[in-house]
Design a protein around this motif. Structure first.
Motif, mmCIF file in Angstrom:
data_model
loop_
_atom_site.group_PDB
_atom_site.id
_atom_site.type_symbol
_atom_site.label_atom_id
_atom_site.label_comp_id
_atom_site.label_asym_id
_atom_site.label_seq_id
_atom_site.Cartn_x
_atom_site.Cartn_y
_atom_site.Cartn_z
ATOM 1 N N LEU A 1 0.820 -1.204 0.000
ATOM 2 C CA LEU A 1 0.000 0.000 0.000
ATOM 3 C C LEU A 1 0.855 1.255 0.000
ATOM 4 N N ALA A 2 1.899 1.271 0.823
ATOM 5 C CA ALA A 2 2.787 2.431 0.888
ATOM 6 C C ALA A 2 3.513 2.650 -0.432
ATOM 7 N N ALA A 3 4.003 1.564 -1.030
ATOM 8 C CA ALA A 3 4.721 1.691 -2.298
ATOM 9 C C ALA A 3 3.801 2.166 -3.409
ATOM 10 N N ALA A 4 2.572 1.676 -3.428
ATOM 11 C CA ALA A 4 1.622 2.100 -4.456
ATOM 12 C C ALA A 4 1.286 3.580 -4.295
ATOM 13 N N ARG A 5 1.069 4.011 -3.046
ATOM 14 C CA ARG A 5 0.753 5.423 -2.794
ATOM 15 C C ARG A 5 1.887 6.335 -3.226
ATOM 16 N N ASP A 6 3.144 5.894 -2.971
ATOM 17 C CA ASP A 6 4.311 6.731 -3.255
ATOM 18 C C ASP A 6 4.820 6.577 -4.685
ATOM 19 N N GLY A 7 4.188 5.679 -5.452
ATOM 20 C CA GLY A 7 4.695 5.416 -6.793
ATOM 21 C C GLY A 7 6.058 4.760 -6.759
ATOM 22 N N ALA B 1 -0.273 -0.865 -10.661
ATOM 23 C CA ALA B 1 -0.568 -0.368 -9.315
ATOM 24 C C ALA B 1 -0.153 1.087 -9.155
ATOM 25 N N THR B 2 1.019 1.442 -9.676
ATOM 26 C CA THR B 2 1.480 2.833 -9.547
ATOM 27 C C THR B 2 0.635 3.767 -10.398
ATOM 28 N N THR B 3 0.216 3.294 -11.554
ATOM 29 C CA THR B 3 -0.632 4.115 -12.421
ATOM 30 C C THR B 3 -1.999 4.344 -11.779
ATOM 31 N N TYR B 4 -2.606 3.278 -11.272
ATOM 32 C CA TYR B 4 -3.938 3.396 -10.684
ATOM 33 C C TYR B 4 -3.922 4.253 -9.425
ATOM 34 N N SER B 5 -2.848 4.144 -8.620
ATOM 35 C CA SER B 5 -2.799 4.866 -7.346
ATOM 36 C C SER B 5 -2.852 6.371 -7.544
ATOM 37 N N ARG B 6 -2.392 6.843 -8.696
ATOM 38 C CA ARG B 6 -2.400 8.287 -8.952
ATOM 39 C C ARG B 6 -3.811 8.823 -9.176
#
Length: 281
Positions: free
Chosen positions: A180-186, A218-223
């Motif tokens: 969760l933290a990694a996804a939030r921070d990209g 995950a990084t794309t969606y989190s934004r």
């Protein structure tokens, strides 16, 4: 024909068990929901007046639906059993071993998923986990009871041989928090640290495989998240719930092997997510 409301009431009383059967069979919360709904459609077209064991009858219907879905994946061709193949009596474990095997089979099946044919998986899950007699399973997969017993035997040996290690609750929570933290921070590298290289993500619309593709998604969606993502238990599995205005809008349920995230089942439809049993952590 029975009254439709009465039939629906009887079906709803069995829904939890049917969903558990389908989820064990398919390894996906979303696909399990689809399988149960398709079973209800088939029940509505059937004449139930001669059905004596309603729960068992529904289980075989869900089994047929799951078998169709597994075969549609087309990942492996089934090999026919030879009728003269003997079934070793000693292969079936005792009650204590059965219980231990049933407790661990969720992870084990995910590890050996690609080594089981649809018929092997169905025979093993229905018999070993849900005590469906081989005579009934044979009718679902179109083989003799002896051949069906052999299918379950093959699957059982493979499950026992899977070298999956158990990831404890505390470690599962750590992995989810890190994801969760990694996804939030990209943090692309941070995601790769917690994902199995061959991780599988399943949603209602398709499947994504491989850590690179999953981390990128995950990084794309989190934004674009406008709700709040928090750790949660999703149908008893450690995962994440996405909340919007206090309501569950999306869920991610994780499976862990060797301290890595190996499978993520995502319910993207808000109505479906709202029907799941979700406990915030």
């Amino acid at each position: 024909m029975p009254d439709e409301d009465f039939l629906a009431e009887r079906f709803e009383a069995q829904r939890g068990r049917l969903r558990a059967v389908a989820q064990r069979m398919l390894g996906s919360v979303a696909e399990a929901e689809d399988a149960v709904q398709e079973a209800w459609v088939r029940v509505g077209r059937a004449d139930t007046r001669e059905v004596e064991n309603f729960g068992g009858w529904l289980t075989t219907i869900v089994g047929r639906v799951c078998l169709d879905m597994l075969r549609a994946r087309g990942s492996r061709a089934e090999q026919p059993l030879e009728p003269e193949t003997p079934v070793p009596v000693a292969d079936h474990p005792g009650p204590e071993q059965d219980a231990l095997l049933a407790d661990s089979v969720g992870t084990a099946l995910l590890v050996v998923l690609d080594t089981l044919t649809p018929a092997e998986r169905l025979a093993f899950v229905l018999h070993d986990l849900f005590a469906v007699p081989f005579d009934e399973i044979a009718g679902v997969i179109g083989k003799s009871p002896a051949a069906t017993r052999q299918l379950a035997s093959r699957a059982r040996r493979r499950v026992r041989g899977a070298q999956a290690t158990e990831t404890g609750p505390a470690r599962r929570r750590e992995l989810v928090d890190a994801f969760l933290a990694a996804a939030r921070d990209g943090d692309f590298d941070g995601l790769l640290d917690v994902l199995d290289p061959d991780v599988v993500v399943r949603t209602e619309v398709g499947v994504t495989t491989g850590a690179l593709a999953v981390a990128k998604g995950a990084t794309t969606y989190s934004r674009h998240i406008t709700g709040v993502a928090v750790p949660a238990l999703v149908e008893g599995r450690t995962g994440i719930a996405l909340l919007r205005d206090g309501r569950v809008e999306r869920t991610l349920a994780f499976t862990f092997v060797h301290d890595r995230i190996t499978v993520i089942d995502i319910a993207t439809d808000p109505e479906r997510a709202a029907r799941l049993e979700v406990t915030l952590l």
